[in-house]
Design a protein around this motif. Structure first.
Motif, PDB file in Angstrom:
ATOM      1  N   GLU A   1       9.782  14.158   1.678  1.00  5.99           N
ATOM      2  CA  GLU A   1       9.433  13.894   2.330  1.00  5.99           C
ATOM      3  C   GLU A   1       9.427  11.851   1.998  1.00  5.99           C
ATOM      4  O   GLU A   1       9.510  11.205   1.940  1.00  5.99           O
ATOM      5  N   VAL A   2       8.417  11.912   1.079  1.00  8.28           N
ATOM      6  CA  VAL A   2       7.857  11.011   0.321  1.00  8.28           C
ATOM      7  C   VAL A   2       8.388  10.377  -0.593  1.00  8.28           C
ATOM      8  O   VAL A   2       8.765   9.572  -0.089  1.00  8.28           O
TER       9      VAL A   2
ATOM     10  N   VAL B   1       5.834  14.509 -10.425  1.00  5.97           N
ATOM     11  CA  VAL B   1       5.797  15.011 -12.089  1.00  5.97           C
ATOM     12  C   VAL B   1       4.986  15.555 -12.210  1.00  5.97           C
ATOM     13  O   VAL B   1       5.002  17.239 -13.256  1.00  5.97           O
ATOM     14  N   LYS B   2       3.696  15.539 -11.636  1.00 10.75           N
ATOM     15  CA  LYS B   2       2.914  16.990 -12.178  1.00 10.75           C
ATOM     16  C   LYS B   2       3.351  18.242 -11.727  1.00 10.75           C
ATOM     17  O   LYS B   2       2.624  19.225 -12.333  1.00 10.75           O
ATOM     18  N   ALA B   3       3.946  17.636  -9.823  1.00 12.85           N
ATOM     19  CA  ALA B   3       4.391  19.263  -9.621  1.00 12.85           C
ATOM     20  C   ALA B   3       5.520  20.249 -10.302  1.00 12.85           C
ATOM     21  O   ALA B   3       4.894  21.553 -10.474  1.00 12.85           O
ATOM     22  N   ARG B   4       6.451  18.971 -10.942  1.00 13.91           N
ATOM     23  CA  ARG B   4       7.353  19.302 -11.449  1.00 13.91           C
ATOM     24  C   ARG B   4       6.896  19.756 -13.219  1.00 13.91           C
ATOM     25  O   ARG B   4       7.183  21.013 -13.481  1.00 13.91           O
TER      26      ARG B   4
ATOM     27  N   GLN C   1       4.018   5.738  -5.396  1.00 13.61           N
ATOM     28  CA  GLN C   1       3.771   6.088  -7.132  1.00 13.61           C
ATOM     29  C   GLN C   1       3.237   7.000  -6.804  1.00 13.61           C
ATOM     30  O   GLN C   1       3.273   8.015  -7.919  1.00 13.61           O
ATOM     31  N   GLU C   2       2.357   6.796  -6.815  1.00 12.33           N
ATOM     32  CA  GLU C   2       1.052   8.215  -6.334  1.00 12.33           C
ATOM     33  C   GLU C   2       1.604   9.456  -6.071  1.00 12.33           C
ATOM     34  O   GLU C   2       1.455  10.570  -6.967  1.00 12.33           O
ATOM     35  N   ALA C   3       2.141   9.893  -5.137  1.00  6.39           N
ATOM     36  CA  ALA C   3       3.267  10.672  -5.229  1.00  6.39           C
ATOM     37  C   ALA C   3       3.983  11.078  -5.845  1.00  6.39           C
ATOM     38  O   ALA C   3       3.973  12.241  -6.516  1.00  6.39           O
ATOM     39  N   LEU C   4       4.795   9.808  -6.415  1.00  8.28           N
ATOM     40  CA  LEU C   4       5.551   9.783  -7.850  1.00  8.28           C
ATOM     41  C   LEU C   4       4.652  10.842  -8.535  1.00  8.28           C
ATOM     42  O   LEU C   4       5.225  11.610  -9.593  1.00  8.28           O
TER      43      LEU C   4
ATOM     44  N   GLU D   1       0.688  -1.246  -0.155  1.00 10.00           N
ATOM     45  CA  GLU D   1       0.283  -0.080   0.352  1.00 10.00           C
ATOM     46  C   GLU D   1       0.883   1.146   0.542  1.00 10.00           C
ATOM     47  O   GLU D   1       0.747   2.787  -0.398  1.00 10.00           O
ATOM     48  N   MET D   2       2.050   1.227   0.446  1.00  3.96           N
ATOM     49  CA  MET D   2       2.586   2.484   0.896  1.00  3.96           C
ATOM     50  C   MET D   2       3.209   2.753  -0.432  1.00  3.96           C
ATOM     51  O   MET D   2       3.821   4.024  -1.027  1.00  3.96           O
TER      52      MET D   2
END
Length: 567
Positions: A450-451, A382-385, A375-378, A369-370
């Motif tokens: 943190e992620v 990417v979206k933040a970049r 992966q969602e955080a990744l 789950e982590m």
């Protein structure tokens, strides 16, 4: 109006000459004599009592020029008619009064200029002076006067003229006047031989050379044609041009070319003054624009300096985050070493492996789950970049638009102030937006760190758990195989081995193999305390029911430990 201005110039000199004390006032007796003479030369009916009636309330002293002007305008200048008097006589009268004060000869009665020449220069000065008192001449008019004095003010000279009746050629002295062309027998001008009137019906033509005469031209009038010959082409050109100019002036009703030239020169001076004023105004405007441009450039440099400071602050913040990341990584490495030590201590707890396995499975599910969350955080990273790149592109576009607006500021002078206010507002909004985006970017980068840290720690935990599971599975399989080999029950009817060499069921290799198996069991038991051991239920099942336990395939390690074949 032009005649009135010309007459006032000469009268002003006469009035100034009568003012001996230079007080600006002249006695009434002298003004009576001056007015009587003006009546005479201007051919105006005399009015002896008009002066007394006009100055009836001013009997105590002399009269100023301002007090004399109303009388002069009302009783003299308003009654003057052009052509009713001789202008030269009027100028001679005023010069007679002026010469007493301004024209002086030496003790011997000699002077650099004769009285007549001085009178002519005085007339020229009045003609070329400005309509402002005291009378002055501008430098352009002085230059014009000197050129004319050095050259000649009238055109005269010898020309050959053909007779009207006898048709013979005779040399005559010609003088060109505004209304006619006179010719004399000699240059002394004592014997006048004729006059050619010049009017609008006259014309000048150039004739071809004939009868042994060259440089010929003719003057055609309404009644007769006059043929003449000059000495050279240049002289003919001068005479024809001067005669044509006199004819044109007569046709236009003008008496003198110099008045037109004077008016043209005055207009040219006024145009030069206007152009000079316009040029100074343009230079002043350009200077103001240059100052405005320099001010804008200074503002732009200040903005660029602020941007560079912001970039330096961002770089310092990035370095600080990197140092924090390195410190965190070192702390994690220390924690990892501590975890390895803890894992070494955990190997002693083999009896709690079952619960640990269950916990590890639960941990694996949590780690999966982590991993999904990572992966969602990744994806979010990417979206933040991408958002960060879009923000940077937007900032670049805004800077380009700002530069374009600054260029438009220099071109569009009519909207400068309004555009400056709008540009300042846009700059403030852009700075606020950049500050907000910088804060958002910092928060996103902190979340990303943190992620990353959580993901790395989860990956390490998953890898450690997988290693433990593989080791436990290997140990379980190994113990099952060994227990099946060692604890196989002896069924009835089996042959027991004997020590005698004559017994057929004697199998020494099997006993040796069992002894070696017991030694390996003892060695593996000591190693199992450090690695892992099968559960109690599995051991009991292997000891009690060897037929129920499946025989697992031997690993390469087992093959190395048990190389002896079975019979």
């Amino acid at each position: 109006m032009a005649l009135r201005k010309e007459l006032l110039k000469s009268i002003w000199y006469a009035f100034t000459a009568l003012d001996v004390e230079k007080s600006g006032k002249v006695s009434k007796s002298q003004l009576k004599v001056l007015s009587h003479n003006l009546y005479t030369v201007l051919h105006i009916p005399h009015d002896p009592v008009a002066l007394e009636e006009h100055f009836r309330d001013d009997d105590d002293g002399p009269v100023s020029s301002q007090g004399y002007m109303p009388y002069l305008n009302k009783y003299i200048l308003d009654k003057v008619e052009e052509g009713a008097f001789v202008k030269e006589h009027f100028d001679e009268l005023c010069w007679t009064l002026t010469a007493k004060k301004n024209y002086r000869a030496d003790s011997n009665g000699n002077s650099m200029l004769s009285n007549q020449d001085a009178f002519r220069l005085w007339c020229l000065f009045n003609f070329l002076s400005e309509d402002k008192y005291p009378l002055i001449m501008v430098p352009d008019e002085v230059e014009y006067l000197l050129k004319k004095v050095l050259s000649s003010m009238s055109l005269e000279g010898y020309l050959w003229k053909r007779g009207h009746l006898r048709r013979n050629w005779a040399e005559r002295w010609f003088q060109l006047q505004p209304s006619c062309l006179c010719y004399f027998g000699s240059e002394e001008c004592k014997e006048k031989r004729g006059t050619i009137p010049l009017d609008a019906h006259c014309c000048v033509e150039v004739l071809p050379d004939r009868d042994g005469k060259r440089c010929m031209f003719c003057v055609k009038t309404a009644t007769r044609t006059y043929e003449m010959s000059a000495s050279d082409t240049r002289q003919r050109q001068e005479w024809t041009a001067a005669i044509q100019m006199a004819i044109r002036l007569r046709a236009e009703g003008k008496t003198s070319l110099h008045k037109d030239l004077k008016q043209k020169r005055r207009e040219q001076r006024e145009q030069r003054e206007r152009r000079r004023a316009a040029k100074e105004e343009e230079l002043l405007r350009l200077q103001q624009l240059q100052e405005e441009k320099e001010r804008k450039l200074q503002e732009l440099e200040l903005l660029q300096e602020a941007q560079r400071q912001a970039e330096r602050l961002l770089q310092e913040e990035e370095e600080r985050r990197r140092s924090q990341h390195r410190e965190l990584q070192q702390a994690l490495e220390g924690q990892l070493r501590a975890a390895e030590q803890a894992r070494a201590s955990m190997q002693a707890e083999m009896e709690l492996k079952r619960e640990e396995a269950a916990r590890q499975q639960q941990r694996i599910r949590e780690l999966e789950e982590m991993q999904q969350r990572l992966q969602e955080a990744l994806h979010l990273e990417v979206k933040a970049r991408r958002d960060e790149e879009a923000v940077r592109l937007a900032q670049t576009r805004l800077l380009e638009e700002e530069e374009e607006k600054l260029k438009q500021l220099m071109r569009l002078k009519e909207e400068q102030e309004r555009y400056i206010e709008r540009a300042q507002q846009e700059k403030e909004e852009l700075q606020q937006e950049m500050a907000q985006q910088s804060r958002s970017l910092q928060q996103a980068q902190q979340q990303l760190e943190e992620v990353r840290h959580n993901r790395q720690r989860a990956d390490e935990d998953v890898e450690a758990a997988q290693r433990k599971l593989r080791q436990a599975s290997t140990n379980v399989k190994h113990w099952n195989v060994q227990m099946n080999r060692l604890m196989h029950p002896i069924e009835p009817g089996d042959k027991r081995p004997t020590t005698s060499s004559s017994f057929t069921g004697f199998q020494p290799p099997l006993l040796a193999r069992r002894d070696s198996s017991l030694k390996r069991l003892t060695r593996w038991g000591s190693q199992g305390s450090r690695t892992s051991s099968p559960t109690g239920s599995e051991q009991q099942k292997s000891l009690n029911g060897g037929d129920e336990a499946p025989v697992l395939a031997s690993t390469p390690q087992e093959d190395k430990l048990d190389p002896a074949p079975e019979n």
